[in-house]
Design an enzyme around this catalytic site. Structure first.
Site, PDB file in Angstrom:
ATOM      1  N   TYR A 157     -13.428   6.815  -1.185  1.00 59.15           N
ATOM      2  CA  TYR A 157     -13.146   7.232   0.193  1.00 59.15           C
ATOM      3  C   TYR A 157     -14.341   6.912   1.094  1.00 59.15           C
ATOM      4  O   TYR A 157     -14.188   6.303   2.164  1.00 59.15           O
ATOM      5  CB  TYR A 157     -12.821   8.740   0.225  1.00 59.15           C
ATOM      6  N   SER A 160     -14.716   3.221   1.729  1.00 55.49           N
ATOM      7  CA  SER A 160     -13.710   2.688   2.661  1.00 55.49           C
ATOM      8  C   SER A 160     -14.071   3.056   4.096  1.00 55.49           C
ATOM      9  O   SER A 160     -13.827   2.286   5.031  1.00 55.49           O
ATOM     10  CB  SER A 160     -12.300   3.195   2.304  1.00 55.49           C
TER      11      SER A 160
HETATM   12  N1  NAD Z   1      -9.759  16.028   8.037  1.00 58.48           N
HETATM   13  C1  NAD Z   1     -11.039  15.691   8.082  1.00 58.48           C
HETATM   14  O1  NAD Z   1     -11.932  16.559   7.984  1.00 58.48           O
HETATM   15  C2  NAD Z   1     -11.444  14.268   8.286  1.00 58.48           C
HETATM   16  C3  NAD Z   1     -12.823  13.988   8.329  1.00 58.48           C
HETATM   17  C4  NAD Z   1     -13.223  12.686   8.547  1.00 58.48           C
HETATM   18  C5  NAD Z   1     -12.287  11.677   8.748  1.00 58.48           C
HETATM   19  N2  NAD Z   1     -10.960  11.965   8.688  1.00 58.48           N
HETATM   20  C6  NAD Z   1     -10.029  10.867   8.940  1.00 58.48           C
HETATM   21  O2  NAD Z   1      -9.174  11.187  10.019  1.00 58.48           O
HETATM   22  C7  NAD Z   1      -7.914  10.521   9.865  1.00 58.48           C
HETATM   23  C8  NAD Z   1      -6.783  11.552   9.894  1.00 58.48           C
HETATM   24  O3  NAD Z   1      -7.014  12.478   8.835  1.00 58.48           O
HETATM   25  P1  NAD Z   1      -6.243  13.864   8.691  1.00 58.48           P
HETATM   26  O4  NAD Z   1      -7.214  14.813   8.111  1.00 58.48           O
HETATM   27  O5  NAD Z   1      -5.526  14.189   9.930  1.00 58.48           O
HETATM   28  O6  NAD Z   1      -5.214  13.446   7.511  1.00 58.48           O
HETATM   29  P2  NAD Z   1      -3.688  13.868   7.251  1.00 58.48           P
HETATM   30  O7  NAD Z   1      -3.453  13.549   5.809  1.00 58.48           O
HETATM   31  O8  NAD Z   1      -3.441  15.225   7.728  1.00 58.48           O
HETATM   32  O9  NAD Z   1      -2.861  12.853   8.171  1.00 58.48           O
HETATM   33  C9  NAD Z   1      -2.850  11.473   7.914  1.00 58.48           C
HETATM   34  C10 NAD Z   1      -1.631  10.851   8.582  1.00 58.48           C
HETATM   35  O10 NAD Z   1      -1.646   9.444   8.278  1.00 58.48           O
HETATM   36  C11 NAD Z   1      -0.333   9.055   7.883  1.00 58.48           C
HETATM   37  N3  NAD Z   1      -0.405   7.881   7.007  1.00 58.48           N
HETATM   38  C12 NAD Z   1      -0.913   7.795   5.750  1.00 58.48           C
HETATM   39  N4  NAD Z   1      -0.735   6.568   5.255  1.00 58.48           N
HETATM   40  C13 NAD Z   1      -0.113   5.838   6.214  1.00 58.48           C
HETATM   41  C14 NAD Z   1       0.342   4.495   6.293  1.00 58.48           C
HETATM   42  N5  NAD Z   1       0.197   3.647   5.258  1.00 58.48           N
HETATM   43  N6  NAD Z   1       0.926   4.075   7.438  1.00 58.48           N
HETATM   44  C15 NAD Z   1       1.100   4.933   8.477  1.00 58.48           C
HETATM   45  N7  NAD Z   1       0.706   6.232   8.462  1.00 58.48           N
HETATM   46  C16 NAD Z   1       0.101   6.669   7.333  1.00 58.48           C
HETATM   47  C17 NAD Z   1       0.233  10.279   7.167  1.00 58.48           C
HETATM   48  O11 NAD Z   1       1.658  10.246   7.088  1.00 58.48           O
HETATM   49  C18 NAD Z   1      -0.292  11.415   8.050  1.00 58.48           C
HETATM   50  O12 NAD Z   1       0.577  11.690   9.125  1.00 58.48           O
HETATM   51  C19 NAD Z   1      -7.994   9.770   8.527  1.00 58.48           C
HETATM   52  O13 NAD Z   1      -8.382   8.432   8.777  1.00 58.48           O
HETATM   53  C20 NAD Z   1      -9.098  10.524   7.790  1.00 58.48           C
HETATM   54  O14 NAD Z   1      -9.700   9.749   6.795  1.00 58.48           O
HETATM   55  C21 NAD Z   1     -10.507  13.241   8.459  1.00 58.48           C
END
Ligand code: NAD
Length: 266
Positions: A157, A160
């Site tokens: 992760y 990436s």
């Molecule tokens: N939650 C955190 O603390 C955090 C911290 C740093 C970065 N992020 C990043 O923020 C972004 C959102 O994370 P989140 O926590 O809301 O995650 P989440 O899992 O709640 O939501 C992710 C969304 O992406 C969609 N998705 C996954 N694969 C997909 C695909 N192939 N095509 C289209 N849609 C797809 C899912 O259906 C979902 O709606 C991500 O890139 C994650 O890595 C999150």
């Protein structure tokens, strides 16, 4: 309202951080295409946005497939006649059930790079020719503080997300002569389904966490690591994205902005 009459695509906009970004852009006047695989949740975000008075549309999209992100861009242009902002937010922690494994498998490495890196590349490639022709565009990629420093554990992760920052810089250089800004946002600790999966993984891999609920594990992590002393929210990330996607940030490109309460100060 900075986005009156503009159109934005938010990938992964069906829930969590993507939902927060979609609502923030809509509140500032933008039409929003919610591009996701999760139709039911995405449609509820669309309904929420339209109740607030701006236009929104669900586009079934798999960001790992170029043909699918091409369709997403075409849908935005067909529906609204223009495309101003692309937010590449969709992301995964690994292959399905990644949190049941102690270390990432080859499938986890593949899944994180497919969605978190190629997803950004595909989305960007689907809109760049249109934006170049128009001489205008804003692209914001959601990376992570996990991409700022390598750590043991789910190294796939973090790797990436480091790649997501690098890809943002590469396209910032490429598209700068065409009046297009490309930036990244690195969220910190936000309680979403993704973080819940990570907390479940920590519970099963670290004996210290065995008696805690996933939410308690998250809260301990916040208490231990965030100088500002509180978790971040999808709205916090949405506000940062809205700034970078606005003309107020017209002189900012190739940057990665941490929205993490001070966890990483670089
Ligand atoms: N939650 C955190 O603390 C955090 C911290 C740093 C970065 N992020 C990043 O923020 C972004 C959102 O994370 P989140 O926590 O809301 O995650 P989440 O899992 O709640 O939501 C992710 C969304 O992406 C969609 N998705 C996954 N694969 C997909 C695909 N192939 N095509 C289209 N849609 C797809 C899912 O259906 C979902 O709606 C991500 O890139 C994650 O890595 C999150």
């Amino acid at each position: 309202m900075d986005f009156e009459g503009k159109t934005a695509i938010v990938t992964g906009g069906a829930r969590g951080i993507g939902r927060g970004i979609a609502l923030e852009l809509a509140q500032r006047g933008s039409n929003v295409i919610v591009a996701d695989l999760d139709e039911e949740s995405a449609r509820s975000v669309v309904t929420e946005i339209m109740a607030g008075g701006t236009q929104s549309y669900y586009c079934e999209t798999d960001v790992t497939q170029q043909w699918s992100t091409d369709g997403m861009a075409e849908t935005a242009l067909e529906k609204y006649g223009q495309l101003d902002v692309l937010v590449n937010n969709a992301g995964v922690g690994g292959a399905p059930d990644f949190n049941s494994r102690k270390v990432p498998t080859v499938e986890d490495w593949q899944a994180t790079f497919d969605v978190n890196v190629y997803g950004i590349v595909n989305g960007t490639q689907s809109v760049e020719n249109y934006m170049i022709e128009r001489g205008y565009g804003k692209i914001v990629n959601i990376a992570s503080i996990a991409g700022r420093a390598g750590r043991p554990g789910f190294a796939s992760y973090g790797a990436s997300k480091a790649a997501a920052i690098n890809v943002s810089q590469a396209w910032a250089f490429k598209l700068a002569p065409h009046g297009i800004n490309v930036n990244a946002v690195c969220p910190g600790l936000i309680w979403t389904p993704l973080w819940q999966s990570i907390a479940e993984w920590r519970k099963s891999t670290d004996d210290q966490n065995a008696g805690l609920s996933p939410r308690q594990i998250f809260q301990h992590t916040v208490a231990e690591s965030v100088p500002l002393g509180r978790e971040q929210t999808p709205e916090d990330v949405g506000k940062a994205v809205a700034f970078l996607a606005s003309d107020r940030a017209r002189s900012i490109t190739g940057q990665a902005l941490n929205v993490d309460g001070g966890i990483r100060m670089n």
